[in-house]
Each structure stands twice: as structure tokens, then as C-alpha cells.
Enzyme design. Sequence first.
Site, PDB file in Angstrom:
ATOM      1  N   HIS A  45      59.539  30.230  43.889  1.00 17.11           N
ATOM      2  CA  HIS A  45      59.833  29.625  42.584  1.00 17.11           C
ATOM      3  C   HIS A  45      61.314  29.236  42.509  1.00 17.11           C
ATOM      4  CE1 HIS A  45      56.422  32.392  41.256  1.00 17.11           C
ATOM      5  NE2 HIS A  45      55.992  31.205  40.892  1.00 17.11           N
ATOM      6  N   GLY A 155      54.985  23.429  43.833  1.00 17.37           N
ATOM      7  CA  GLY A 155      55.047  23.846  45.236  1.00 17.37           C
ATOM      8  C   GLY A 155      53.887  23.275  46.033  1.00 17.37           C
ATOM      9  N   ARG A 195      51.049  36.917  44.345  1.00 18.27           N
ATOM     10  CA  ARG A 195      49.938  37.823  44.682  1.00 18.27           C
ATOM     11  C   ARG A 195      50.226  38.662  45.931  1.00 18.27           C
ATOM     12  NH1 ARG A 195      46.526  33.371  42.462  1.00 18.27           N
ATOM     13  NH2 ARG A 195      45.478  34.251  40.654  1.00 18.27           N
TER      14      ARG A 195
END
Length: 290
Positions: A45, A155, A195
Amino acid sequence: LREGKDKTIKTISSVAEMQARADRIRQSAKRIVLVPTMGFLHEGHLALIRSGRSLGDVLVVSIFVNPTQFGPGEDLEKYPRNMERDFALAAQESVDIVFSPDAGDLYGQGFETFVALQRLPMHLCGLSRPNHFRGVATVVAKLFNVVQPHVAVFGEKDFQQLQVVRRMVKDLNFSIAIIGHPTVREPDGLAMSSRNCYLSSPQRRSAVSLYLALQGAQQQVEKGIRKASELISSAEELIRSYADTDIDYVAVCDPETLEGVDTIHRPVLMALAVRVGKTRLIDNMILTPR
Ligand code: PAF
């Protein structure tokens, strides 16, 4: 207001306030850049945020775990969240505004309008996650209408999502430039993802198999292998040789339409989704013949 590295960061949670602020920014002829996220920010990010910095004047990061893109039995409730840390990271990156709406505010009472694409979601992740891309397209359209960006950065790890957003922007005439940012990887090649924090140490060791499978496919293509089925079999074999892996799909497809490709004559996308333990990981690579 919180103090960032060299400026003050504003946090907005009200949809009406964000929209009013965006109106004012646009009236002052400044360009708005949006980096949409579901929070639990990581280096991937931060790379999107850093690239967004140079694309306009006011950098907005949205943090919203979007319920409509999770299916029944998926990880909506346990999706990792850490707002305090996210705000601190955003401040360090000189983000101007963090927009973190409540689900009840963004999806008002009586909500019933969705954005659904017809073809792109019929491939790859869309097959095992029905309605996922409907949820993504809907929330992205809503964020675009609220934040009113000139540019938005996504992304490439979520390649299908990026193509869905690009298609939606064309089809619905949003006047927004969509910028794809290359996948950011751990030193061993694992694609960064919020995750990844679900993985135990042995699972983390198995998770690298996704990247190794993609890299192996690229090497095979460079050696002259042209049959997609051969590339897929080798990738599957490699992934299965790692403990606790369960393949959802390995596919070779056209990077634009995501339709399957049998023979490789031009750059193609290899995309894969693998469950490592209970965690579903995805990754992809463009394979380019010499
Ligand atoms: O990629 C994500 O984090 C999400 O799918 C997005 C684009 C923020 C929409 O909820």
C-alpha cells in the site's frame, strides 16, 4: 488532525464531509489522487501511496473494509484491522486525507444499486467468488463519486480487480485516470497482502510457492515452451509439492479480456489462487515470449 512528517493529515469519516471537501478542492483547481484500500496497510500500500504523491496535489487514502465484496463464509469479520497504525503510516507518507467511512453511512438505508460487469468477472477469482467483483465495482464507483479523484492508483497484484476498474471507468465514462502499480514482494518473492498475517510459519514457507510457480513459468516461456497447458501443469506440480497448499486455479489468459489462451505468441497473464491452510492467496505475472 494529526501531525505527519511534514504536514497535517486530516481524517474524515463522514461521506457528506468528504464530498463537500472534494468539491472545494476541485473548485480550487487542485488535482485529487485516490488510493483506495481496506486498511491494515503494508509496504505494498505504501508503494501505491508514494507513487500517488507525485500524481496530483491532494492525496486521499480511503480505508474501508467493504462488506459487499465478501461472500458468505469469507473473512469479513476477521479481516485484519488496525486504524491507529494505518493513520500513523499515512501521516508518515504525507497523505493529506484519510477517508474511513462507516458501512452504514456509505451504504445508506434502502441501498439497492450495484455495478456489475458482464464478462470480466466470469474468469479467475470471479468463478470461486461470485459477486466479489460486483462488490468491488460498486464500492469503487461510490468512492469515486464521494472522493471525486482525477487519478486513482490500484495494485497489479489484484490484476482482475484492476481490469474490472479500468473497464468500469471506460463503460461508465468516469473522467478518472487509473494507474496500475507493480506488485510489491517480500525478499523471497511472496506478494505483499494484508492476508499474509494469517499464515503460520510453515504456511508462510509454503506461500512462496505461488511466486516460484510464476517465475518457473516465465523461465519455461523464455526457453521456448508455448503450450499454456504445459505451463499450468508444471506450476500446479510445483505448488502441490509444498505442504498445506490447495489450488483454486492456475490460468494463462489474455491480460485484457482474461479469456484463456492455449498457445503463447505474445505476452499473456499467468494468474493463480491458492489456499495455504485456510488463507486464500493470489498472484500473477505477465509472461513474455522472447
Ligand atoms: O483492493 C482492495 O483493497 C479493495 O478491493 C478495494 C479496491 C479498496 C475495494 O474495496
